[in-house]
Design an enzyme around this catalytic site. Structure first.
Site, PDB file in Angstrom:
ATOM      1  N   GLY A  15       0.831  -1.216   0.000  1.00  0.00           N
ATOM      2  CA  GLY A  15       0.000   0.000   0.000  1.00  0.00           C
ATOM      3  C   GLY A  15       0.853   1.248   0.000  1.00  0.00           C
ATOM      4  N   THR A  88       1.151  -2.288   5.396  1.00  0.00           N
ATOM      5  CA  THR A  88       0.246  -1.192   5.799  1.00  0.00           C
ATOM      6  C   THR A  88      -1.092  -1.255   5.075  1.00  0.00           C
ATOM      7  OG1 THR A  88       0.646   0.547   4.130  1.00  0.00           O
ATOM      8  CG2 THR A  88       2.330   0.285   5.815  1.00  0.00           C
ATOM      9  N   TYR A 168     -15.044  -0.992  10.710  1.00  0.00           N
ATOM     10  CA  TYR A 168     -13.613  -0.754  10.430  1.00  0.00           C
ATOM     11  C   TYR A 168     -12.771  -1.312  11.588  1.00  0.00           C
ATOM     12  CZ  TYR A 168      -9.088   1.524  10.404  1.00  0.00           C
ATOM     13  OH  TYR A 168      -7.728   1.752  10.476  1.00  0.00           O
ATOM     14  N   LYS A 172      -9.818  -4.344  11.595  1.00  0.00           N
ATOM     15  CA  LYS A 172      -8.440  -4.241  12.089  1.00  0.00           C
ATOM     16  C   LYS A 172      -8.177  -5.290  13.172  1.00  0.00           C
ATOM     17  CE  LYS A 172      -5.819  -1.705  10.736  1.00  0.00           C
ATOM     18  NZ  LYS A 172      -4.971  -1.934   9.517  1.00  0.00           N
ATOM     19  N   PHE A 233     -10.468  11.500  20.756  1.00  0.00           N
ATOM     20  CA  PHE A 233      -9.557  10.642  20.007  1.00  0.00           C
ATOM     21  C   PHE A 233      -8.156  10.724  20.610  1.00  0.00           C
ATOM     22  CE2 PHE A 233     -12.641  12.295  16.883  1.00  0.00           C
ATOM     23  CZ  PHE A 233     -13.149  11.110  16.367  1.00  0.00           C
TER      24      PHE A 233
HETATM   25  P1  NAP Z   1      -4.918   5.249   3.023  1.00  0.00           P
HETATM   26  O1  NAP Z   1      -4.119   6.400   2.558  1.00  0.00           O
HETATM   27  O2  NAP Z   1      -6.330   5.160   2.594  1.00  0.00           O
HETATM   28  O3  NAP Z   1      -4.124   3.927   2.679  1.00  0.00           O
HETATM   29  C1  NAP Z   1      -4.752   2.694   2.546  1.00  0.00           C
HETATM   30  C2  NAP Z   1      -3.890   1.863   1.641  1.00  0.00           C
HETATM   31  O4  NAP Z   1      -4.468   0.562   1.524  1.00  0.00           O
HETATM   32  C3  NAP Z   1      -3.798   2.452   0.240  1.00  0.00           C
HETATM   33  O5  NAP Z   1      -2.468   2.385  -0.185  1.00  0.00           O
HETATM   34  C4  NAP Z   1      -4.668   1.520  -0.590  1.00  0.00           C
HETATM   35  O6  NAP Z   1      -4.212   1.319  -1.904  1.00  0.00           O
HETATM   36  C5  NAP Z   1      -4.475   0.210   0.171  1.00  0.00           C
HETATM   37  N1  NAP Z   1      -5.575  -0.708  -0.155  1.00  0.00           N
HETATM   38  C6  NAP Z   1      -6.878  -0.622   0.188  1.00  0.00           C
HETATM   39  N2  NAP Z   1      -7.561  -1.653  -0.340  1.00  0.00           N
HETATM   40  C7  NAP Z   1      -6.658  -2.403  -1.030  1.00  0.00           C
HETATM   41  C8  NAP Z   1      -6.727  -3.586  -1.795  1.00  0.00           C
HETATM   42  N3  NAP Z   1      -7.875  -4.240  -1.984  1.00  0.00           N
HETATM   43  N4  NAP Z   1      -5.592  -4.063  -2.364  1.00  0.00           N
HETATM   44  C9  NAP Z   1      -4.409  -3.409  -2.215  1.00  0.00           C
HETATM   45  N5  NAP Z   1      -4.275  -2.281  -1.489  1.00  0.00           N
HETATM   46  C10 NAP Z   1      -5.383  -1.788  -0.923  1.00  0.00           C
HETATM   47  O7  NAP Z   1      -4.964   5.215   4.620  1.00  0.00           O
HETATM   48  P2  NAP Z   1      -3.823   5.266   5.733  1.00  0.00           P
HETATM   49  O8  NAP Z   1      -4.331   6.177   6.771  1.00  0.00           O
HETATM   50  O9  NAP Z   1      -2.490   5.499   5.155  1.00  0.00           O
HETATM   51  O10 NAP Z   1      -3.902   3.784   6.302  1.00  0.00           O
HETATM   52  C11 NAP Z   1      -2.822   2.878   6.171  1.00  0.00           C
HETATM   53  C12 NAP Z   1      -2.919   1.812   7.234  1.00  0.00           C
HETATM   54  O11 NAP Z   1      -2.862   2.411   8.510  1.00  0.00           O
HETATM   55  C13 NAP Z   1      -4.210   0.998   7.219  1.00  0.00           C
HETATM   56  O12 NAP Z   1      -3.868  -0.326   7.561  1.00  0.00           O
HETATM   57  C14 NAP Z   1      -5.022   1.627   8.343  1.00  0.00           C
HETATM   58  O13 NAP Z   1      -5.957   0.735   8.875  1.00  0.00           O
HETATM   59  C15 NAP Z   1      -3.920   1.945   9.326  1.00  0.00           C
HETATM   60  N6  NAP Z   1      -4.233   2.959  10.321  1.00  0.00           N
HETATM   61  C16 NAP Z   1      -4.525   4.235   9.918  1.00  0.00           C
HETATM   62  C17 NAP Z   1      -4.775   5.187  10.888  1.00  0.00           C
HETATM   63  C18 NAP Z   1      -5.058   6.609  10.519  1.00  0.00           C
HETATM   64  O14 NAP Z   1      -5.554   7.361  11.366  1.00  0.00           O
HETATM   65  N7  NAP Z   1      -4.752   7.021   9.284  1.00  0.00           N
HETATM   66  C19 NAP Z   1      -4.771   4.837  12.246  1.00  0.00           C
HETATM   67  C20 NAP Z   1      -4.458   3.545  12.611  1.00  0.00           C
HETATM   68  C21 NAP Z   1      -4.180   2.608  11.642  1.00  0.00           C
HETATM   69  P3  NAP Z   1      -4.490   2.336  -3.118  1.00  0.00           P
HETATM   70  O15 NAP Z   1      -3.387   3.355  -3.031  1.00  0.00           O
HETATM   71  O16 NAP Z   1      -4.418   1.486  -4.317  1.00  0.00           O
HETATM   72  O17 NAP Z   1      -5.855   2.942  -2.878  1.00  0.00           O
END
Ligand code: NAP
Length: 350
Positions: A15, A88, A168, A172, A233
């Site tokens: 990702g 990720t 969601y 996780k 939060f």
């Molecule tokens: P994001 O920018 O939306 O990133 C999500 C990533 O997952 C993107 O690169 C997306 O790929 C990829 N993805 C989604 N569905 C997919 C699929 N079917 N196949 C391949 N790739 C896929 O969000 P983020 O905030 O960076 O989140 C990244 C990670 O951190 C996630 O695991 C999330 O649960 C975790 N997290 C986030 C937060 C927060 O507050 N942001 C907090 C705790 C944990 P594309 O680029 O192709 O769309």
């Protein structure tokens, strides 16, 4: 067995074009590493253009591979030769979900299984760093009731989310549990888990699909002009989250789960911070009373159960293990939020 990661070997980041992963890729490249980044489509310039910019500026080498979490075997090519795997990729959204099984649970759970099966097949894998979340630790702030402390720790697990309530968070939790199960079944690689709170701070791209970016954008662009719910939060800076993944990858002694939270704030406390930094934002002027939320909530995507178990309930975390095990130092929330709004403005997203 030598369990240290050879810095000359490529590092897999799944990702890679996402909000958090882009910072991980940037820091790895700055340190001169070779990164194998997976994206769903290399042709999607809107999602990947910022990665080419990072690549041309920084020292290391980035090679992109196409992989979808739902396709078995998609990660085999990208993982070849990698000792360190940073997983990720997972959908991060709270709103507009029609089919939680398909949109959240399957990519999170099947995706984790697919990436870790690829890690099993790749003979060089030594360590997997998984991006989980604090929502694998708690489901709703109300979960704290009945505990003998008023904060969550890494010993807690989310037992209250399901397909209908906080899907969601459910996705996780299932994904992290699956990762620990798969780690226990083999002895080739170890697992270090990062559990960030709500991640804020400047994005390296103009994407607004991460809920982190859409949340702050909505808070300052007038979406909540008539009032914000009293939601609390635990916040953390995206740059600290990226650094934590790299520390978790390269510190041989790192182990277990790690809550990453700099501090907790309510939405109106966030508003107060932003007010002192900017005078041109369309910020909420007050808190929406809980009784009113019960009336209007269901029309705005807030169920009564959600309101009951979230609104007006403080949320606290113990972040001491991340400091002890990874050596984490946290950016202040004020700096994180101010930098995030500055980036939204310079990207003309406000
Ligand atoms: P994001 O920018 O939306 O990133 C999500 C990533 O997952 C993107 O690169 C997306 O790929 C990829 N993805 C989604 N569905 C997919 C699929 N079917 N196949 C391949 N790739 C896929 O969000 P983020 O905030 O960076 O989140 C990244 C990670 O951190 C996630 O695991 C999330 O649960 C975790 N997290 C986030 C937060 C927060 O507050 N942001 C907090 C705790 C944990 P594309 O680029 O192709 O769309």
């Amino acid at each position: 067995m030598d369990d240290s990661i050879n810095p000359k070997k490529p590092i897999l980041v799944t990702g890679a074009s996402g909000y958090i992963a882009s910072w991980i890729v940037k820091y790895l490249l700055e340190k001169g590493h070779t990164v194998h980044g997976t994206v769903r489509s290399k042709k999607d310039e809107r999602k990947t253009a910022h990665l080419s910019k990072i690549q041309s500026k920084d020292g290391g080498k980035l090679k992109l591979f196409e992989a979808d979490l739902l396709n078995q075997g998609d990660f085999d090519e990208a993982i070849k030769g990698c000792e360190l795997v940073i997983h990720t990729a997972s959908p991060f959204k709270f709103q507009g979900i029609k089919d939680p099984q398909k949109e959240l649970i399957d990519p999170a759970l099947i995706g984790t299984r697919n990436v870790l099966e690829a890690a099993n097949r790749n003979k060089s894998t030594k360590r997997v760093v998984l991006t989980s979340s604090v929502v694998a630790i708690f489901g709703d702030p109300a979960d704290i009731k009945g505990k003998d402390r008023d904060y969550f720790t890494e010993s807690d697990w989310n037992t209250t989310s399901n397909l209908k309530h906080q899907p969601y968070s459910f996705s996780k939790t299932l994904a992290e549990q699956e990762a620990w199960k798969m780690q226990e079944k083999q002895s080739q690689w170890d697992l270090v888990v990062i559990n960030p709170g709500f991640v804020m701070g400047p994005s390296l791209s103009k994407r607004i699909d991460s809920a982190s970016v859409s949340f702050i954008k909505a808070l300052v662009d007038g979406t909540y002009k008539s009032g914000a719910p009293e939601l609390h939060f635990g916040f953390v800076d995206v740059r600290d989250v990226a650094k934590a993944h790299i520390l978790a990858g390269f510190k041989p002694e790192a182990t277990g789960r790690h809550i990453l939270v700099a501090g907790s704030k309510s939405m109106m406390e966030v508003v107060d911070i932003l007010k002192s930094g900017y005078n041109d934002l369309k910020l909420p002027s007050s808190t929406v009373p809980k009784f009113l939320l019960y009336l209007i909530g269901p029309f705005n995507g807030f169920s009564w159960k959600y309101i009951n178990r979230n609104v007006g309930i403080p949320l606290k975390f113990d972040n001491s293990y991340s400091k002890k095990d990874l050596g984490m130092e946290y950016t202040g929330i004020e700096e994180t939020l101010t930098d995030h709004v500055a980036q939204l403005k310079s990207a003309q997203l406000l």
